[in-house]
Design a protein around this motif. Sequence first.
Motif, mmCIF file in Angstrom:
data_model
loop_
_atom_site.group_PDB
_atom_site.id
_atom_site.type_symbol
_atom_site.label_atom_id
_atom_site.label_comp_id
_atom_site.label_asym_id
_atom_site.label_seq_id
_atom_site.Cartn_x
_atom_site.Cartn_y
_atom_site.Cartn_z
ATOM 1 N N ALA A 153 45.592 45.713 40.086
ATOM 2 C CA ALA A 153 45.796 46.295 38.798
ATOM 3 C C ALA A 153 44.833 45.295 37.683
ATOM 4 O O ALA A 153 44.343 45.981 36.697
ATOM 5 N N TYR A 154 44.762 44.257 37.936
ATOM 6 C CA TYR A 154 43.967 43.186 37.101
ATOM 7 C C TYR A 154 42.626 43.385 37.070
ATOM 8 O O TYR A 154 41.931 43.677 36.113
ATOM 9 N N CYS A 155 42.367 43.896 38.352
ATOM 10 C CA CYS A 155 40.738 43.965 38.630
ATOM 11 C C CYS A 155 40.290 45.365 37.965
ATOM 12 O O CYS A 155 39.201 45.608 37.462
ATOM 13 N N GLN A 156 41.344 46.438 38.085
ATOM 14 C CA GLN A 156 40.827 47.524 37.597
ATOM 15 C C GLN A 156 40.975 47.783 35.980
ATOM 16 O O GLN A 156 40.099 48.535 35.500
ATOM 17 N N ALA A 157 41.746 46.678 35.425
ATOM 18 C CA ALA A 157 41.816 46.206 34.088
ATOM 19 C C ALA A 157 40.247 46.039 33.532
ATOM 20 O O ALA A 157 39.783 46.236 32.487
ATOM 21 N N ILE A 158 39.790 45.011 34.418
ATOM 22 C CA ILE A 158 38.692 44.470 33.877
ATOM 23 C C ILE A 158 37.429 45.626 33.946
ATOM 24 O O ILE A 158 36.860 45.787 32.892
ATOM 25 N N ALA A 159 37.487 46.414 35.180
ATOM 26 C CA ALA A 159 36.630 47.564 35.276
ATOM 27 C C ALA A 159 36.629 48.564 33.977
ATOM 28 O O ALA A 159 35.693 49.008 33.592
ATOM 29 N N ALA A 160 37.894 48.641 33.572
ATOM 30 C CA ALA A 160 38.147 49.700 32.407
ATOM 31 C C ALA A 160 37.306 49.222 31.165
ATOM 32 O O ALA A 160 37.304 50.055 30.163
ATOM 33 N N GLN A 161 37.037 47.986 31.078
ATOM 34 C CA GLN A 161 36.298 47.438 30.090
ATOM 35 C C GLN A 161 34.840 47.803 29.950
ATOM 36 O O GLN A 161 34.141 47.382 29.172
ATOM 37 N N GLY A 162 34.273 48.359 30.957
ATOM 38 C CA GLY A 162 32.916 48.841 30.981
ATOM 39 C C GLY A 162 31.878 48.116 32.121
ATOM 40 O O GLY A 162 30.964 48.253 31.951
ATOM 41 N N TYR A 163 32.736 47.572 32.981
ATOM 42 C CA TYR A 163 32.095 46.975 34.248
ATOM 43 C C TYR A 163 32.197 47.835 35.307
ATOM 44 O O TYR A 163 33.052 48.585 35.387
#
Length: 330
Positions: A153-163
């Motif tokens: 979930a943490y990694c998905q939250a990083i991707a949600a920022q545009g990565y």
Amino acid sequence: MNKIGMPRGLFYYYYYPLYKTFFSDLDARVILSQKTTRITIDQGIDAAVDETCFPIKVYFGHVKELCRYDLDYLFVPRLVSIEPRSYICPKFMGVPDMLRASIDNLPPLIDITVDLSRSDRVYKDQLFKTGKLFTKKTGRIKDAYEHGKQELAYCQAIAAQGYTMAEAIDIWQGEDIEQQLNGSLRIGVLGHGYSLYDEAISMNIISRLRQMGCTVVLPEALSLEEIEQEAATMPKRIFWTLGRKMVGSALKMEKMADIDGIIYVACFGCGPDSFIGEIIERKVSDKAYMLIIIDEHTGEGGLVTRLEAFCDMLKRRRRHKIEDYISAYG
Ligand code: SF4
């Protein structure tokens, strides 16, 4: 310490943080194959049957690389369904069997079946049996799984920022990656994560667009609810998980005023892509749309020319839009 190999392909781009954490918490050492290179691709083409799609061939190349290491296990889950009432492409189901049939010196496979279409009981059962290979304590296995879900979930939250998911995984592992959101054009880029975020398969399409001055908007940056809402407007429910995500994302991007155009990256030989790309092409009428089909023979030169032409066209469209609003009286 047990060594578990994980190929850097297919669902690595969606689930690596979960399983890496799960196995590490059980004191196993996870060995990941290297980033895809031309050698990986050639080895995969040699090992896989001709009829499979490009990403599966590349996956075989990663497995071939891992076979060189002295591994105790190779983790190759048999993915059937990752959510209720939806399915993953059937080629995923056959991957462990295809590997056994094609590669001689395979380490023992951990090929748990992931089928969440009706319930998660069988999946959890199999995951616990896998955990028992490393510890007798059920509580530890449960904690490792819960921890894995949190890390994912943490990694998905990083991707949600545009990565991209590949960048998000690198950041999750401690790398420093600069965000690139200042491009003059905003382009929605769609595709299955394992082809789009693997730089060798997609021939670096995302970095190329960024170098051309574009901000790339990816499905991971959209909310799941919005994607599902848009996908639900289709006359018939799309039961392929990734296909529905692509259609929902394309329809959502079409409505986003700040997106100039949409690119869909599909793989040659992919059954679901052959009609999902077509559906998107028919439905997206208000935005410029380009379908790019890639395979192991795709040339870089042709790809760059198409991307440049698409960007030039979007810039021209923008200019014309602005000019259209200039009063004829000055
Ligand atoms: S969905 Fe397409 S690209 Fe993905 S595994 Fe299936 S055939 Fe290959």
